[in-house]
Design a protein around this motif. Structure first.
Motif, short mmCIF file in Angstrom:
data_model
loop_
_atom_site.label_atom_id
_atom_site.label_comp_id
_atom_site.label_asym_id
_atom_site.label_seq_id
_atom_site.Cartn_x
_atom_site.Cartn_y
_atom_site.Cartn_z
N THR A 84 0.99 -1.25 0.02
CA THR A 84 -0.15 0.06 -0.14
C THR A 84 0.79 1.32 -0.10
OG1 THR A 84 -2.02 1.04 0.97
CG2 THR A 84 -0.28 0.32 2.36
N TRP A 85 0.27 2.28 0.01
CA TRP A 85 0.88 3.72 -0.19
C TRP A 85 0.57 4.42 1.23
CZ3 TRP A 85 3.98 6.31 -3.08
CH2 TRP A 85 4.33 7.45 -2.87
N ALA A 86 1.90 4.49 2.02
CA ALA A 86 1.54 4.96 3.55
C ALA A 86 2.91 5.23 4.00
CB ALA A 86 0.81 3.94 4.30
N GLN A 87 3.05 6.03 4.57
CA GLN A 87 4.53 6.26 5.54
C GLN A 87 4.30 5.11 6.68
OE1 GLN A 87 4.94 10.40 6.73
NE2 GLN A 87 5.73 10.96 4.99
N VAL A 88 5.47 4.62 7.11
CA VAL A 88 5.50 3.64 8.05
C VAL A 88 6.28 4.19 9.26
CG1 VAL A 88 6.70 1.55 8.93
CG2 VAL A 88 5.60 1.64 6.41
N GLU A 89 5.74 4.16 10.25
CA GLU A 89 6.26 4.69 11.59
C GLU A 89 6.53 3.45 12.46
OE1 GLU A 89 4.24 7.02 15.15
OE2 GLU A 89 4.79 8.50 13.21
N LEU A 90 7.90 3.19 12.45
CA LEU A 90 8.50 2.33 13.33
C LEU A 90 8.44 2.43 14.72
CD1 LEU A 90 11.57 1.21 11.31
CD2 LEU A 90 9.34 -0.12 11.32
N ASP A 91 7.87 1.64 15.59
CA ASP A 91 7.92 1.73 17.14
C ASP A 91 9.08 1.84 17.82
OD1 ASP A 91 8.53 -0.99 18.69
OD2 ASP A 91 7.84 -1.40 16.71
N ALA A 92 9.13 2.64 18.87
CA ALA A 92 10.49 3.08 19.45
C ALA A 92 11.39 1.77 19.82
CB ALA A 92 10.15 3.76 20.75
N ALA A 93 10.86 0.48 20.29
CA ALA A 93 11.80 -0.58 20.37
C ALA A 93 12.12 -1.05 19.14
CB ALA A 93 10.87 -1.71 20.95
N SER A 94 11.37 -1.04 17.95
CA SER A 94 12.16 -1.51 16.83
C SER A 94 13.20 -0.56 16.32
CB SER A 94 10.85 -1.48 15.75
OG SER A 94 10.08 -2.42 16.01
N LEU A 95 13.10 0.71 16.54
CA LEU A 95 14.21 1.80 16.10
C LEU A 95 15.33 1.47 16.83
CD1 LEU A 95 12.34 5.17 15.77
CD2 LEU A 95 13.52 3.81 14.10
N THR A 96 15.37 1.17 18.13
CA THR A 96 16.41 0.89 19.02
C THR A 96 16.95 -0.67 18.45
OG1 THR A 96 15.43 2.19 20.89
CG2 THR A 96 17.23 0.54 21.24
N ALA A 97 16.11 -1.37 18.04
CA ALA A 97 16.68 -2.85 17.80
C ALA A 97 17.27 -2.88 16.49
CB ALA A 97 15.75 -3.77 17.86
N LEU A 98 16.81 -1.93 15.54
CA LEU A 98 17.43 -1.97 14.21
C LEU A 98 19.03 -2.45 13.84
CD1 LEU A 98 15.33 0.84 12.19
CD2 LEU A 98 15.27 -1.85 11.92
N PRO A 99 19.87 -1.74 14.54
CA PRO A 99 21.19 -1.99 14.34
C PRO A 99 21.72 -3.54 14.47
CG PRO A 99 21.13 0.03 15.61
CD PRO A 99 20.03 -0.56 15.78
N VAL A 100 20.87 -4.14 15.38
CA VAL A 100 21.13 -5.50 15.51
C VAL A 100 20.26 -6.31 14.71
CG1 VAL A 100 20.66 -7.39 17.42
CG2 VAL A 100 21.64 -5.48 18.09
N GLU A 101 18.93 -6.03 14.76
CA GLU A 101 18.04 -6.89 13.75
C GLU A 101 18.00 -6.61 12.39
OE1 GLU A 101 15.94 -9.11 14.98
OE2 GLU A 101 16.02 -8.71 17.16
N LEU A 102 17.98 -5.44 11.72
CA LEU A 102 18.06 -5.17 10.49
C LEU A 102 19.09 -6.35 9.79
CD1 LEU A 102 16.64 -4.07 7.99
CD2 LEU A 102 18.07 -2.15 8.22
N PRO A 103 20.32 -6.36 10.15
CA PRO A 103 21.09 -6.95 9.16
C PRO A 103 20.81 -8.74 8.97
CG PRO A 103 22.38 -5.93 10.86
CD PRO A 103 20.99 -5.53 11.43
N ARG A 104 19.95 -9.06 9.98
CA ARG A 104 19.46 -10.37 10.06
C ARG A 104 18.24 -10.57 9.22
NH1 ARG A 104 20.87 -11.74 16.58
NH2 ARG A 104 22.91 -10.94 16.35
N VAL A 105 17.37 -9.73 8.87
CA VAL A 105 16.27 -9.90 8.24
C VAL A 105 16.62 -10.40 6.64
CG1 VAL A 105 14.52 -8.59 7.26
CG2 VAL A 105 15.11 -8.03 9.38
N SER A 106 16.12 -11.50 6.39
CA SER A 106 16.40 -12.24 5.14
C SER A 106 15.60 -11.67 4.23
CB SER A 106 16.27 -13.89 5.36
OG SER A 106 14.97 -14.22 5.66
N GLN A 107 14.48 -11.01 4.41
CA GLN A 107 13.67 -10.74 3.13
C GLN A 107 14.07 -9.28 2.68
OE1 GLN A 107 11.31 -12.49 1.62
NE2 GLN A 107 11.49 -14.18 2.98
N ALA A 108 14.47 -9.09 1.58
CA ALA A 108 14.93 -7.85 1.05
C ALA A 108 13.98 -7.14 0.92
CB ALA A 108 15.63 -8.22 -0.67
#
Length: 827
Positions: free
Chosen positions: A519-543
């Motif tokens: 869909t067409w929408a801005q995505v607002e990540l929650d605070a916990a997800s933002l904090t976790a991104l340096p650890v979690e994003l490199p491990r997300v296998s779906q491009a």
């Protein structure tokens, strides 16, 4: 010259109908370096209400004669690009003999000299209202007619156009009569073009480029022609309507303003799509996508043309969507949709945030100049996303059936929004009145968020306050933890908040709304997800999920919700492990051209540059030698590093990464970085230009020269940009893009006033399409100061700006406001 208004166009369409054009052009002149010209003889036949009056469009250097039904019309009565035709008969013929001027701004009949060999090339770009600069005509999209063109050209030239070209004598060419075309689709490409030809399914094919690019053309033609063939097969199967315009030529032309133009039978592309050196996978994908986009236009825009410019989405949104769909089908890969997220949708969201945002369809277009401003990320990327939502709403079978009915009913004619909606409603049995209101004719983008709670997954929708609407969204939400997807939920969000009972296989470290980017929408990540991104994003296998996160970060930067220092940290963690070429290139550009260049305060930049360069170096070392990933890493390293010694070695072809030996475009990237650092001289850059005696070499030199951080160099560059030096559209763009490079605020501060004085003064010397690009590139965004905002406000208040310059100032000022807000929030 006044722009054609919708009211004038409607009156003229009610008065007359064009039956045919016969155009004869003489291209054998044009040697005057100051004011090159060509001869034009136009014959238009048309029916009209007997006794009525109307007007013909002519934008000529000199009009020798005009005859209407055999009677002379005084050429001196041509005023503001028009001549009145009075006492019309039921059947009429008007003949105009004129001398027209070649352009160097990419509009009309553009003439360029290739510095590599001194050869001249001509191409026609008649979009949006430049046709009268080539031939006298009734210039509006709903007065379509067949065209027959004859051309006289130098004997060594090849001539191409909308109809199949036949050489009838030395330097004399005849083009087959076309199907009915809108005036802005007519083109002529003439010059000593190199060519590769082929045939598929009875359709003659050709790809063409300047003689100096012949080697690149021959090497890359097979891949481009294969995409063309596969796309023809897909479109024929999907629509059940064969390509209707005879032969199909794709011409790579110099100094082109856009990416490409869908002229029926003779598509023009910017010739930087023919790569002189190494190319990343996403660059090849972008070229293939552009090929598919322009081919889709053969049906959406060319076969069926919008009635007026307020329905340009019927052209661009459909071509944008169909290109991604087609490339996915013929490649068997989702990379096209990932690339759409990273490049196209990020562009569209930026347009949606701007003050100039507008609805997908029905945006006010009182005249042609105003309509030109709506060719943006909303009409392209948002429109394509809206079509994906329409498919979710109706089903793909009904969508394709509706498209086929729409194309069949309006073939060779014109259509409007109501015609498309009528076809879709008939095919699906669904009333689209409310759906079209909230998605097509209401501007604005919703913000989506998601949160986990004890009662399940809570997904929320927040509409913009200025333009509230109840837009339904069909989307998915993904949850990740430690490299495992622990949540996958499909959601229909038809109210401001929905609660979804979802199975969760463990704790959620990263929660991604709209993870599949449906869909067409801005995505607002929650605070916990933002904090976790340096650890979690490199491990997300779906491009696709990673791409959605990067675009969410881009939006978060622009809305001052995300700290630019966090984005640097995420980049450092994720980029060395990234494989997808589109994500590598686009996120790398986000860091180098926005975070390092704009968002971070000066004191933060040195350490951030070192961190970004370190991530790029790590990716370069881990990537296979010569791979797309290695090339992307080398480019980001060259743009970010403070290691001048390494850049100097690279500029001298020492210790270059594999695959970049002899790559002239990579060398210009390195030289521009050295120029911004003051570590190379103007003489060195001139020597490099002599070594790369080409159009791209000239542009690379101009950008680097403009980046040199001395008062004298800035004064020279500014004079070249705004002075009367005969610079082409691309030369001005190169100067503008290099001028503000680096954090040299005190050095360039005086040019804030110069910009507001000198760029609007280019009006009349540079066409609106080209001027909009120059104004955007030359805006003093690097002077991050409230005084820059005030200077723009003062200039806008004068009220004398053309629509192109006005929008560029308003939108670029808005981007500067975003940077200022971010610095206030996180500085």
């Amino acid at each position: 010259m006044p722009s054609l208004t919708r009211a004038d166009a409607e009156r003229r369409a009610q008065t007359l109908a064009v039956t045919a054009y016969a155009i004869d052009l003489d291209l054998t002149g044009g040697d005057d370096p100051e004011h090159p010209t060509f001869g034009s003889r136009s014959t238009a036949t048309f029916t009209a209400q007997p006794g009525a009056s109307s007007f013909l469009d002519i934008k000529a250097v000199d009009v020798a004669s005009i005859t209407l039904n055999g009677a002379a019309v005084d050429p001196g009565t041509v005023a503001d690009g028009r001549v009145e035709l009075t006492g019309l008969a039921a059947d009429n013929t008007v003949v105009v003999e004129a001398t027209m001027g070649y352009s160097n701004d990419g509009q009309g009949l553009h003439r360029a000299i290739d510095p590599a060999d001194g050869l001249a090339y001509v191409y026609g770009h008649l979009f949006l209202d430049a046709a009268p600069r080539v031939f006298a005509c009734f210039d509006q999209p709903d007065l379509k007619a067949p065209y027959t063109l004859t051309i006289t050209a130098p004997q060594a030239w090849t001539v191409l156009g909308n109809g199949a070209a036949t050489a009838t004598g030395p330097g004399r060419w005849e083009l087959a009569t076309t199907q009915p075309l809108a005036t802005y689709f007519v083109t002529i490409c003439a010059g000593p073009y190199a060519s590769v030809t082929d045939e598929h399914d009875g359709i003659p094919l050709g790809v063409h480029a300047r003689a100096s690019l012949a080697e690149s053309l021959r090497a890359q033609a097979p891949a481009m022609l294969q995409v063309t063939k596969d796309a023809f097969d897909y479109y024929h199967q999907l629509f059940g309507i064969r390509y209707p315009f005879g032969s199909y030529h794709q011409v790579f032309v110099p100094e082109f303003n856009a990416g490409a133009m869908e002229n029926p039978g003779c598509v023009t592309f910017r010739d930087t799509y023919l790569f002189r050196g190494a190319a990343t996978d996403d660059e090849l994908l972008t070229r293939a996508n552009t090929i598919c986009h322009e081919m889709a236009h053969m049906w959406f825009g060319d076969l069926v043309t919008m009635q007026w410019w307020d329905d340009l989405w019927l052209n661009e949104s459909f071509a944008e969507y169909m290109a991604h769909r087609t490339l996915t089908a013929i490649s068997g890969s989702d990379d096209a949709w990932v690339d759409s997220t990273m490049s196209r949708k990020a562009w569209g969201y930026a347009a949606e945030r701007a003050p100039s945002t507008h609805p997908v369809a029905g945006s006010p277009a009182p005249d042609a100049d105003a309509a030109l401003q709506n060719f943006d990320g909303i009409s392209y990327a948002k429109g394509a996303a809206v079509l994906r939502q329409l498919i979710c709403h109706l089903g793909d079978e009904a969508f394709v059936a509706g498209i086929t009915a729409y194309l069949t009913e309006h073939a060779y004619g014109n259509a409007a929004l109501a015609d498309f909606l009528g076809a879709m409603e008939a095919a699906s049995g669904t009333d689209l009145t409310e759906w079209s209101k909230v998605w097509l004719t209401t501007a604005g983008v919703d913000t989506l968020a998601a949160a986990m709670g004890g009662d399940g997954l809570r997904v929320t929708r927040r509409a913009p306050e200025a333009v509230p609407a109840q837009r339904p969204h069909t989307l998915d939400v993904a949850g990740w933890s430690g490299g495992t997807q622990v949540l996958a939920a499909d959601v229909v969000l038809d109210q401001d908040e929905v609660l979804v009972r979802a199975d969760v296989a463990g704790s959620v470290g990263l929660l991604i709304p709209n993870a599949g980017d449906l869909t067409w929408a801005q995505v607002e990540l929650d605070a916990a997800s933002l904090t976790a991104l340096p650890v979690e994003l490199p491990r997300v296998s779906q491009a696709q999920h990673r791409a959605v996160v990067w675009v969410a970060l881009t939006d978060g930067l622009a809305t001052a919700r995300v700290d630019p220092r966090l984005v640097v940290d995420i980049f450092v963690a994720a980029w060395p492990l990234e494989e997808n070429s589109s994500i590598l290139s686009r996120s790398g550009a986000l860091l180098t051209s926005r975070v390092l260049a704009d968002y971070l305060a000066d004191a933060e930049v040195p350490s951030a540059r070192d961190a970004v360069a370190g991530a790029a170096r790590a990716r370069l070392e881990s990537a296979p030698a010569g791979s797309s990933q290695a090339l992307a890493a080398a480019r980001i390293l060259a743009a970010a590093t403070r290691d001048v010694e390494q850049l100097q070695r690279w500029s001298g072809s020492v210790d270059l990464p594999a695959g970049l030996d002899g790559d002239p475009d990579f060398r210009w990237l390195v030289l521009r970085s050295l120029a911004g650092a003051g570590a190379v001289s103007a003489a060195d850059l001139e020597a490099a230009r002599e070594a790369d005696h080409s159009m791209q070499g000239n542009l690379g030199a101009l950008a680097a020269l403009a980046a040199l951080p001395t008062a004298a160099d800035k004064a020279w560059a500014w004079d070249q940009l705004v002075g009367d030096h005969g610079r082409s559209n691309h030369e001005r763009n190169a100067l503008a893009s290099g001028f503000w490079t680096g954090r040299h605020t005190d050095l360039v501060r005086e040019y804030v006033a110069a910009f507001h004085r000198d760029i609007p003064a280019l009006e009349g010397r540079v066409g609106q399409d080209a001027l909009a690009r120059v104004a955007a590139l030359a805006y003093p965004r690097s002077v991050v100061d409230e005084a820059t905002i005030t200077a723009t406000d003062d200039r806008l208040a004068v009220g004398d700006l053309s629509p192109a310059v006005h929008r560029s100032l308003v939108d670029q000022q808005s981007v500067l406001r975003e940077v200022l807000a971010s610095r206030r929030a996180f500085g």
